[in-house]
Design a protein around this motif. Structure first.
Motif, PDB file in Angstrom:
ATOM      1  N   GLU A  89     -44.709  33.837   0.885  1.00 17.48           N
ATOM      2  CA  GLU A  89     -44.472  32.362   0.715  1.00 17.48           C
ATOM      3  C   GLU A  89     -44.547  32.267   2.593  1.00 17.48           C
ATOM      4  N   ASN A 111     -40.746  32.362   4.540  1.00 24.01           N
ATOM      5  CA  ASN A 111     -40.300  32.074   3.544  1.00 24.01           C
ATOM      6  C   ASN A 111     -39.223  32.652   2.229  1.00 24.01           C
ATOM      7  N   GLU A 112     -40.351  33.489   1.358  1.00 27.10           N
ATOM      8  CA  GLU A 112     -39.791  33.966   0.167  1.00 27.10           C
ATOM      9  C   GLU A 112     -40.734  35.025  -0.476  1.00 27.10           C
TER      10      GLU A 112
END
Ligand code: ADP
Ligand code: MG
Length: 377
Positions: free
Chosen positions: A263, A275-276
């Motif tokens: 992400e 993000n992750e």
């Protein structure tokens, strides 16, 4: 055993976790003729409804884990909030993919950010915090609105809270208490990203290190839960390629086998911030079921079972919408629409915010394949 003999030998795929991702893994595995076994604590787990066998137990139940290791030829997982020692235990007794490293890194936001940064993958500014005063100090150093997230166990926006730059001490203490419930807590404070849009990219890597990437998608969240995914993402080919390269680089650094999602935030000046990572097929890749030659679940099963990867090429534009909570009306509305492909997850209880299904609306024809989607062709 050569990979082609797997296809006809009653090879068993074991899946830890019983949610919709597991269900779609079971479907993909079954279509390829594999047997499946699901280990999960829920009675009526969506994945177990289709599996040949359900080991109904907690993730740390040694008898259940032993049964899984004995029964399955290859084991995978469909969620990252799992006790690491249980999965480690399995990995010492059965073939496990993706490996323990991917789970270890992705289930803890602090380990994940350290891993990303040490592999030259940029993220927003972040600080590890184990007390309210840690948060106050980090907030002062960022000097902007931030978001506090529990390090372990959050998903779909759960376990996180926004913190404004000028929050009072009393409010900050209340925010900490709201996440920790009075227990010791390790959390991460992240500077809020003023993003242009959110993107994600699903990639696959096989046991020989061959990789493929799906098209980059644009994601829209509501209340921190994914609401809509659109492909193509409407970003420049350069940004799309950079996102795919970043995800592949991460998969390589993790020695990853299977499907993984990254992400990302895209900032106004064209910077991509990670993000992750999700060490599994991802909600933002559900459109691949209806718009790609090989969908993300089959791709994952192929990698886990040692088969060559399929083509991740997309042949149609798509918009995927989640069906959340009590949106029952959305279900019937899509049935008469010839462009809609409805997927329901077999959950009987319609709880607010719960992921009950998704619908993918197909539109037009796709462009030429990108460099990565054609790599395995
Ligand atoms: P989850 O595990 O719940 O998906 P995420 O860290 O992905 O947790 O956060 C969920 C959503 O919240 C993100 O997709 C994004 O919309 C928003 N969000 C999270 N962190 C940030 C951030 N640092 N800046 C801006 N928005 C954020
Ligand atoms: Mg997320």
């Amino acid at each position: 055993m050569p990979w082609h003999s797997h296809l006809t030998s009653g090879f068993v795929v074991g899946i830890i976790g019983g949610g919709q991702l597991g269900r779609m893994m079971v479907t993909a595995a079954s279509r390829l003729g594999y047997h499946t076994v699901v280990l999960s604590p829920e009675c009526d787990a969506p994945a177990a409804q289709f599996a040949h066998k359900h080991i109904h137990c907690d993730y740390s139940d040694l008898r259940g884990l032993e049964e899984l290791a004995d029964y399955a030829d290859a084991v995978t997982y469909e969620l990252e909030q799992l006790p690491l020692d249980s999965v480690q235990w399995i990995s010492e007794r059965a073939y496990l993919a993706p490996g323990i490293k991917a789970l270890d890194v992705s289930q803890d936001r602090i380990r994940e950010k350290r891993f990303l940064n040490s592999n030259d993958v940029p993220t927003t500014a972040w600080r590890e915090c184990s007390s309210v005063s840690d948060v106050a100090a980090a907030l002062a150093s960022f000097g902007r609105d931030s978001i506090l997230k529990v390090a372990f166990g959050g998903y779909d926006g759960k376990g996180q809270a926004r913190v404004s730059a000028d929050i009072s001490d009393a409010e900050l203490a209340k925010t900490w208490e709201g996440l920790s419930h009075g227990r010791d807590m390790v959390a991460v404070l992240e500077a809020m990203v003023d993003f242009d849009c959110e993107l994600s990219v699903v990639v696959a890597r096989d046991k020989d290190g061959r990789t493929t990437a799906y098209d980059v998608v644009r994601n829209y969240h509501e209340n921190q839960i994914l609401h809509t995914t659109v492909v193509p993402a409407g970003v420049s080919p350069d940004i799309a390629l950079r996102a795919q390269e970043m995800a592949i680089r991460i998969a390589e650094a993790l020695d990853y086998i299977g499907v993984m999602c990254l992400e990302l935030f895209l900032t106004a000046d064209g910077e991509l911030l990670a993000n992750e990572i999700a060490p599994r097929p991802h909600n933002s890749g559900h459109w691949t079921l209806d718009a790609c030659y090989t969908d993300q679940f089959e791709q994952h099963i192929r990698a886990v079972c040692g088969l060559p990867l399929g083509s991740s090429r997309r042949f149609v534009d798509a918009t995927m919408r989640n069906i959340l909570g009590t949106e029952l009306d959305k279900v019937s509305e899509h049935i008469p629409n010839p462009k809609a492909r409805l997927h329901l997850y077999g959950k009987d209880e319609w709880r607010p915010g719960r992921k009950m299904g998704h619908v993918t609306i197909l539109e037009g024809a796709a462009n030429e394949p990108s460099q990565y989607s054609s790599m395995t062709e």
